[in-house]
Write a protein that holds these residues in place. Structure first.
Motif, PDB file in Angstrom:
ATOM      1  N   ASP A  91     -10.996  68.915 -55.640  1.00 47.97           N
ATOM      2  CA  ASP A  91      -9.887  68.045 -55.583  1.00 47.97           C
ATOM      3  C   ASP A  91     -10.389  66.673 -54.911  1.00 47.97           C
ATOM      4  O   ASP A  91     -11.342  66.462 -54.477  1.00 47.97           O
ATOM      5  CB  ASP A  91      -9.144  68.709 -54.853  1.00 47.97           C
ATOM      6  CG  ASP A  91      -7.845  68.015 -54.527  1.00 47.97           C
ATOM      7  OD1 ASP A  91      -7.117  67.565 -55.436  1.00 47.97           O
ATOM      8  OD2 ASP A  91      -7.493  67.760 -53.165  1.00 47.97           O
ATOM      9  N   ASP A  93      -7.933  63.946 -53.383  1.00 43.65           N
ATOM     10  CA  ASP A  93      -7.070  63.524 -52.225  1.00 43.65           C
ATOM     11  C   ASP A  93      -7.156  64.735 -51.172  1.00 43.65           C
ATOM     12  O   ASP A  93      -6.594  65.888 -51.512  1.00 43.65           O
ATOM     13  CB  ASP A  93      -5.653  63.375 -52.659  1.00 43.65           C
ATOM     14  CG  ASP A  93      -5.387  62.094 -53.582  1.00 43.65           C
ATOM     15  OD1 ASP A  93      -6.247  61.269 -53.327  1.00 43.65           O
ATOM     16  OD2 ASP A  93      -4.333  62.106 -54.216  1.00 43.65           O
ATOM     17  N   GLY A  94      -7.670  64.433 -50.192  1.00 37.98           N
ATOM     18  CA  GLY A  94      -7.566  65.404 -49.099  1.00 37.98           C
ATOM     19  C   GLY A  94      -9.146  66.254 -48.888  1.00 37.98           C
ATOM     20  O   GLY A  94      -9.177  66.963 -48.049  1.00 37.98           O
ATOM     21  N   GLU A 101     -10.242  72.666 -52.527  1.00 35.22           N
ATOM     22  CA  GLU A 101      -9.146  72.109 -52.392  1.00 35.22           C
ATOM     23  C   GLU A 101      -8.525  72.225 -50.912  1.00 35.22           C
ATOM     24  O   GLU A 101      -8.716  72.910 -50.032  1.00 35.22           O
ATOM     25  CB  GLU A 101      -8.007  73.202 -53.151  1.00 35.22           C
ATOM     26  CG  GLU A 101      -7.684  72.542 -54.432  1.00 35.22           C
ATOM     27  CD  GLU A 101      -6.805  71.605 -54.432  1.00 35.22           C
ATOM     28  OE1 GLU A 101      -6.050  71.195 -53.389  1.00 35.22           O
ATOM     29  OE2 GLU A 101      -6.436  70.790 -55.464  1.00 35.22           O
ATOM     30  N   ASP A 102      -7.635  70.966 -50.755  1.00 30.27           N
ATOM     31  CA  ASP A 102      -6.644  70.947 -49.442  1.00 30.27           C
ATOM     32  C   ASP A 102      -5.474  71.253 -49.265  1.00 30.27           C
ATOM     33  O   ASP A 102      -4.838  71.317 -48.421  1.00 30.27           O
ATOM     34  CB  ASP A 102      -6.948  69.464 -48.831  1.00 30.27           C
ATOM     35  CG  ASP A 102      -6.115  68.358 -49.775  1.00 30.27           C
ATOM     36  OD1 ASP A 102      -6.202  68.683 -50.880  1.00 30.27           O
ATOM     37  OD2 ASP A 102      -5.100  67.778 -49.050  1.00 30.27           O
TER      38      ASP A 102
HETATM   39 MG    MG Z   1      -5.575  67.497 -52.522  1.00 32.71          MG
END
Ligand code: MG
Ligand code: B16
Length: 216
Positions: free
Chosen positions: A8, A10-11, A168-169
């Motif tokens: 992923d 973002d984050g 993943e966040d």
């Molecule tokens: Mg994310």
């Protein structure tokens, strides 16, 4: 046996959630909708349009498609103002060296992001060449927890889902990985990401990709 990593954006690679937050909050302020960190957490991994739909729903507001388009464009313009200031210093700790090691060790690497801004962000941070494949919001329109973004990443790497490990966040992203038959590493809060096969706070905890896959 894990042979590929699906990231992923973002984050996980960069903390752009803070920029999404700033941009959505600017819009929410104009529309007099309460929008705090708790609400922002629920938008992680969710597409731009679905994020807008959720915020409008929380505010009890209905808009025509044309007005919705206006706010999506405006929010993105505000978001891109933040993105334009990004550089390699925005890469989260341990990520760049993990990517380098993973490539050295022969793992295949793909991006699996809901963002339509993934390529400019990877360019600005100097990470574009670290990825063998990019699957982003310009390719896939369904939001996580739909597994399409990760299944397409695995397909493009020539790997079966069970040969891939997802980072993943977002809760929705962990669910997407599992819905696609993949294992997952949650990056962030163990209370939010308790369904992940393992949760890390930072890539600094897992400097060696080969050693990591033996812990799963
Ligand atoms: Mg994310
Ligand atoms: P954009 P990810 C997601 O990226 C973000 O987590 C989510 O908050 C955002 O709404 C979505 O991308 C769409 O982003 O407006 O840039 O197309 O976490 O899947 O990498």
């Amino acid at each position: 046996m894990i042979r590929g990593f699906l990231f992923d954006l973002d984050g996980v690679i960069v903390d752009t959630a803070k920029f999404h937050f700033i941009a959505w909050q600017r819009m929410a302020a104009v529309l007099h909708i309460h929008f705090g960190q708790k609400e922002n957490e629920q938008l992680k991994g969710i597409s731009r349009e679905e994020s807008l739909d959720r915020i409008l729903h929380w505010g009890g507001i209905t808009l025509q498609q044309e007005e919705k388009q206006h706010w999506m464009d405006q929010k993105n313009a505000w978001y891109l103002e933040c993105v334009a200031k990004m550089g390699p210093e925005e890469i989260l700790p341990g990520v760049a060296s993990f990517l380098r090691e993973a490539r050295k060790q022969g793992f295949s690497i793909a991006l699996g992001s809901a963002s339509k801004n993934a390529v400019p962000i990877l360019e600005q941070t100097g990470l574009l060449s670290a990825f063998d494949q990019i699957v982003d919001g310009t390719v896939v329109t369904t939001s996580k927890p739909d597994p399409h973004v990760f299944l397409e990443g695995a397909r493009r790497l020539g790997l079966a889902p069970e040969q891939c490990l997802v980072f993943e966040d977002a809760e929705a992203g962990i669910e997407a990985a599992h819905n696609g038959g993949m294992r997952s590493i949650g990056v962030g809060d163990p209370n939010v990401l308790h369904r992940a096969h393992r949760v890390i706070q930072s890539f600094k905890e897992i400097p060696d990709p080969s050693a990591l896959i033996h812990t799963l």
